[in-house]
Design an enzyme around this catalytic site. Structure first.
Site, short mmCIF file in Angstrom:
data_model
loop_
_atom_site.label_atom_id
_atom_site.label_comp_id
_atom_site.label_asym_id
_atom_site.label_seq_id
_atom_site.Cartn_x
_atom_site.Cartn_y
_atom_site.Cartn_z
CB SER A 1 3.01 1.14 6.43
OG SER A 1 1.85 1.25 7.22
CG ASP B 1 0.07 -3.98 2.82
OD1 ASP B 1 0.36 -3.45 1.73
OD2 ASP B 1 -0.20 -3.33 3.85
CG HIS C 1 -0.40 0.29 2.51
ND1 HIS C 1 -0.15 -0.70 3.45
CD2 HIS C 1 -0.01 1.45 3.09
CE1 HIS C 1 0.36 -0.15 4.54
NE2 HIS C 1 0.45 1.16 4.35
#
Length: 431
Positions: free
Chosen positions: A277, A199, A161
């Protein structure tokens, strides 16, 4: 206070002063010498010694005893002569990192410098990821994540992402990916591959010199309660380090309300924020054991990472297939243990006599498992000729084997054994 305790006899004065201080701090003991010399044996607790060390000049000036107090290792009785020179208050302080109390007692234990050393080992390989996008004409760069260099050739692990197209989170950005190293160097990166279900993405940058790379560890060795460190660039703040413990080593995606293919995550209480992230989760040896991907927004201390063992398999599939191939059987499965088996047998005496295995509560109609003859209530005890102790073993055995017949042994009510053959299909991640 100290001046009122002074007497013409310095040894008696010092002893009196020490006893007064002991009333406040505790932990001092005296023993008089049987000889004619003015020797005194003193055992001093750590808090009292810290106070005396900080006030050594006062004692030197007011008690005129240049050597009454010292810090014997272990706090045992030690004899000091009143004619000995005054020890330096720092004489028992060893260099940082060399004191035996600074070092962990065993591998994996937390020492005084454990977190700092682990962060120093992995930190240089942590990068900031930004994606340049054009919206209605103008171009701009947005820092949206972190990454880890895992090979000196410039291979970087990050989150899918973080490199997704702003207009579609199912497409990789076609623009250049900006990569900033901890030392300030900037590179343009290319997204080699990305898997949105897990992801995980791989980015590549080119450098004329070898780049700092982090060492990969093993997430299978982690236990609940182990210390871990999260590194990254939250809110574009580079070189940020937070620490915490592993709360769970196999948090299921279904526990988090995530549909689709089954995944497992490492749950920690490390502070994770927007921009973390893609950054590494590191153990006390400075090894990457996970990739941080998300947190629960409405709670504190609930952060999740993809285990590095799973990430390694994903990267291998990128190289082998160009994408992640996931076999699908169409079974809802439940791990069995001794207590669950006993509970099921209490409810239904016909439940098969097994000590381990995987229970099948639901079979999806029209699925490969349905066509193979699976029934709700089956207990899988062997898969592809191997004993089964849990769901993970079935998933690991299948790997990316789509279209290959697999032999399965199940047990049904009243201990009836049935051999089945199932042919996995590739999973539809939107299913």
């Amino acid at each position: 206070m100290f001046r009122r305790l002074l007497t013409p006899r310095p040894c008696r004065s010092a002893a009196t002063g020490l006893l007064a201080l002991t009333a406040f701090y505790g932990g001092a003991a005296l023993a008089s010498s049987s000889s004619s010399s003015d020797d005194v044996a003193v055992s001093i607790s750590a808090p009292l010694w810290q106070f005396l060390s900080s006030t050594s000049e006062l004692f030197l000036r007011d008690f005129t005893l240049p050597s009454l107090f010292s810090s014997p290792p272990g706090g045992f009785f030690t004899r000091y002569s009143s004619t000995s020179p005054l020890p330096d208050s720092n004489s028992y302080r060893e260099p940082l990192g060399k004191n035996r109390n600074d070092a962990p007692c065993c591998p994996g234990c937390l020492g005084r410098n454990s977190i700092a050393e682990a962060a120093a080992a992995a930190g240089p390989a942590v990068v900031n990821i930004s994606v340049v996008q054009g919206l209605y004409g103008p171009m701009f760069g947005k820092s949206i994540g972190s990454g880890t260099i895992i090979d000196p050739d410039g291979t970087i692990l990050t989150c899918a992402h973080c490199v997704a197209d702003f207009h579609s989170m199912r497409r990789v950005s076609k623009g250049k990916v900006g990569v900033t190293l901890q030392d300030g160097r900037e590179f343009e990166g290319i997204v080699v591959n990305a898997d949105f279900l897990s992801d995980i993405a791989v980015v590549k940058i080119q450098s004329k010199t070898p780049l700092p790379a982090a060492k990969l560890g093993s997430s299978s060795k982690l236990r609940p309660g182990d210390w871990v460190i999260a590194l990254g660039c939250p809110l574009s703040l580079q070189n940020t380090i937070t620490s915490g413990i592993v709360s769970c080593v196999d948090r299921k995606s279904s526990d988090l309300g995530l549909g689709g293919v089954r995944r497992e995550y490492l749950q920690t209480d490390c502070a994770i924020n927007e921009g973390n992230s893609g950054g590494p989760l590191v153990n006390l040896d400075g090894e990457v054991v996970g990739v941080n991907i998300m947190k629960v927004a409405a709670a504190d201390g609930l952060s999740f990472a993809v285990p590095i063992d799973s990430v390694i398999k994903i990267v291998e599939q990128f190289r082998k297939n160009g994408r992640v191939v996931r076999p699908w059987l169409g079974l809802k499965m439940l791990d069995l243990n001794e207590m669950k088996i006993a509970q099921f047998k209490e409810k239904d005496a016909s439940f098969p006599d097994v000590v381990k295995g995987v229970l099948v509560p639901v079979v999806t109609p029209g699925s490969p498992a349905d066509r193979a003859g699976f029934r709700p209530g089956d207990v899988v005890v062997e898969f592809d000729g191997k004993p089964v102790g849990g769901i993970k073993e079935i998933v690991d055995t299948m790997e990316d084997q789509v279209g290959k017949p697999l032999k399965v042994l199940v047990k049904r009510a009243n201990n009836k054994s049935v051999a089945l053959t199932v042919v996995p299909e590739e999973a539809d991640i939107d299913r």
